[in-house]
Design an enzyme around this catalytic site. Structure first.
Site, PDB file in Angstrom:
ATOM      1  N   LYS A  76       0.709  -1.098   0.019  1.00  0.00           N
ATOM      2  CA  LYS A  76      -0.013   0.022  -0.025  1.00  0.00           C
ATOM      3  C   LYS A  76       0.826   1.247   0.363  1.00  0.00           C
ATOM      4  CE  LYS A  76      -3.828   2.081   2.506  1.00  0.00           C
ATOM      5  NZ  LYS A  76      -4.641   2.089   3.775  1.00  0.00           N
ATOM      6  N   SER A 151      -9.335   3.340   2.456  1.00  0.00           N
ATOM      7  CA  SER A 151      -7.998   3.695   1.994  1.00  0.00           C
ATOM      8  C   SER A 151      -7.139   2.531   1.222  1.00  0.00           C
ATOM      9  CB  SER A 151      -7.172   4.718   2.359  1.00  0.00           C
ATOM     10  OG  SER A 151      -6.464   3.897   3.572  1.00  0.00           O
ATOM     11  N   SER A 175     -10.466   1.468   6.730  1.00  0.00           N
ATOM     12  CA  SER A 175      -9.582   1.418   5.513  1.00  0.00           C
ATOM     13  C   SER A 175      -9.144   0.076   5.112  1.00  0.00           C
ATOM     14  CB  SER A 175      -8.453   2.432   5.759  1.00  0.00           C
ATOM     15  OG  SER A 175      -8.764   3.795   5.594  1.00  0.00           O
TER      16      SER A 175
END
Length: 476
Positions: A76, A151, A175
């Site tokens: 990520k 996210s 997220s």
């Protein structure tokens, strides 16, 4: 069967037995990325393919490091991978190349992971919709006109489309959970301190966000968690390493599940979300669990106000230097500016009062777990929305007064740092996926993983219902 449909642990077994080479797996991965990523936009900062194949070839010729040996992984884009751009979705960092690995990334590297690039994320991880000015928006592989969530939206979409077999994410306000729900995969928010953050900046007071694993099975998540977990001596908070995988399969017959639904009506829900989740509860009853519907255990407004205070305070503490500089301020997204300015205006006593509410909620939650083994509620309040929208402005006729109010249902978990897995709950009449939160007691990570694994073995939603791009491509 397409080799990329295999779970990460199955691929690891094939690699160890030399029935599959790291080169073959890397070549298949790169072909899948070429075929799918142009539409989905989940993998960013992709490294040179020839170089990756060279590294895979070297893996085939060296001693096995760990269970991730030779497995392609994309990290990520909020974490650092040495030699790869760490943009965090911000134009301010679009050319910033990491000089060292984040703590958990270094542990994954030691276990043999081959880092191919990054997964997309919103700017500084703010908002549960993955779009930014550096790489653009990540699309939902089940409907390319819709959001993949965030996210960790890039990670979830990459998992769903088989561009990676296991992934990391992070979770402050859902997220790991929201994108997992919207992409028909699993996302695990571990207990706070289970996976260390990087030892930089303020490390004593900020206890809001955590890194964690994502996958297409809880067993894969347990295996990756074992790699990521463990106290870092450079930080004051943390938990000692713990083994999960060898105990993940257990009999869940007789367990009591507390269903929190929409928190007594406090959280507005888009039509069909509750119906899909409540229908899925029947599987737990078939497994021998008792499902008990619970009233709202705490005043939702108090939780929300405490959360907004602590979140803005935390974000302002991190991003204020960018806001103080007029040049960099002009490149921040409006939601970041709103959080920073709100946080800077808070008094110390306002933060204290919010923490008192959090403490009261913690004591109440402990009481709940004296009566039930696990708590459950939906992972999101809405279905994946249009990819061109910033965020939902209303739900079921109720106006959303902030950019993140539509994800209020994740706040009770985030405030306390409880272990929580988003599990696939099935699909609505619109053909879109939804998930449910499995919420464990403090430090109850193993219990959550065990119940999630029992659910997975009974349903296997990720395996049985891949998105069309993954289902239609056959790589040989």
């Amino acid at each position: 069967m397409d080799i990329l449909d295999c779970d990460a642990l199955d691929l690891s077994t094939l690699l160890e037995a030399r029935e599959l080479s790291a080169v073959e797996l890397m070549r298949a991965t790169l072909e899948r990325i070429t075929a799918v990523n142009g539409d989905v936009n989940a993998i960013v900062a992709l490294r040179d393919g020839d170089r990756l194949l060279e590294e895979a070839r070297a893996m085939d010729q060296t001693e096995r490091r760990g269970w991730l040996h030779g497995i392609p992984v994309a990290v990520k884009d909020l974490a650092h991978v040495e030699g790869i751009v760490s943009s965090m979705g911000s134009p301010l960092q679009a050319r910033k190349v990491a000089t060292q690995d984040s703590v958990f990334v270094e542990r994954m590297r030691r276990a043999g992971a081959l880092f191919i690039g990054k997964t997309n994320t919103p700017e500084f991880g703010l908002g549960s919709h993955t779009f930014n000015e550096v790489y653009g928006a990540t699309k939902n592989p089940y409907d390319m006109t819709r959001s993949a969530g965030g996210s960790s939206g890039g990670a979830a979409a990459a998992l769903a489309t088989r561009m990676v077999c296991v992934a990391d994410g992070s979770d402050m306000m859902g997220s790991l959970r929201n994108p997992a729900a919207w992409n028909n995969v699993y996302g695990f928010r571990p207990s706070f301190g289970r996976v260390p953050a990087d030892p930089e900046g303020e490390v004593f007071l900020q206890q809001m966000s955590t890194n964690g694993p994502m996958g297409r099975s809880p067993a894969d998540i347990a295996a990756l968690l074992e790699v990521m977990t463990g106290w870092d001596i450079r930080q004051p908070h943390g938990l000692l390493p713990q083994m999960f995988l060898d105990r993940i399969r257990t009999n869940v017959n007789g367990l009591r599940i507390g269903w929190l639904s929409d928190w007594g009506g406090a959280y507005p829900m888009e039509a069909g979300v509750l119906d899909t989740c409540e229908s899925a509860l029947g599987v737990f009853e078939q497994l021998g669990c008792e499902v008990v519907e619970l009233p709202a255990p705490f005043e939702a407004a108090k939780l929300w106000n405490a959360w907004c205070t602590l979140r803005s305070w935390s974000i302002a503490g991190t991003l204020s230097p960018l806001h103080a500089n007029l040049a960099s301020r002009g490149q921040l997204k409006e939601e970041a500016i709103w959080e920073i300015e709100r946080g800077k205006a808070l008094s110390a006593m306002a933060v204290h009062r919010a923490s008192v509410v959090r403490s009261d909620w913690f004591r109440r939650a402990v009481e709940l777990f004296a009566d039930v083994d696990i708590l459950m509620m939906p992972s999101a309040q809405v279905w994946p929305f249009a990819v061109g929208d910033r965020y939902p402005k209303e739900i079921a006729g109720r106006t959303m007064d902030t950019y993140h109010r539509w994800m209020e249902i994740v706040v009770p978990v985030s405030l306390l740092g409880l272990p929580c897995m988003s599990i696939p709950a099935g699909f609505g009449p619109n053909g879109l996926p939804m998930g449910m939160q499995l919420i464990g007691p403090p430090r109850g990570d193993l219990r959550v993983l065990q119940i999630a694994q029992a659910w997975h073995e009974a349903t296997n939603w990720p395996g049985k219902h891949p998105p069309r791009p993954a289902h239609s491509l056959r790589l040989h």
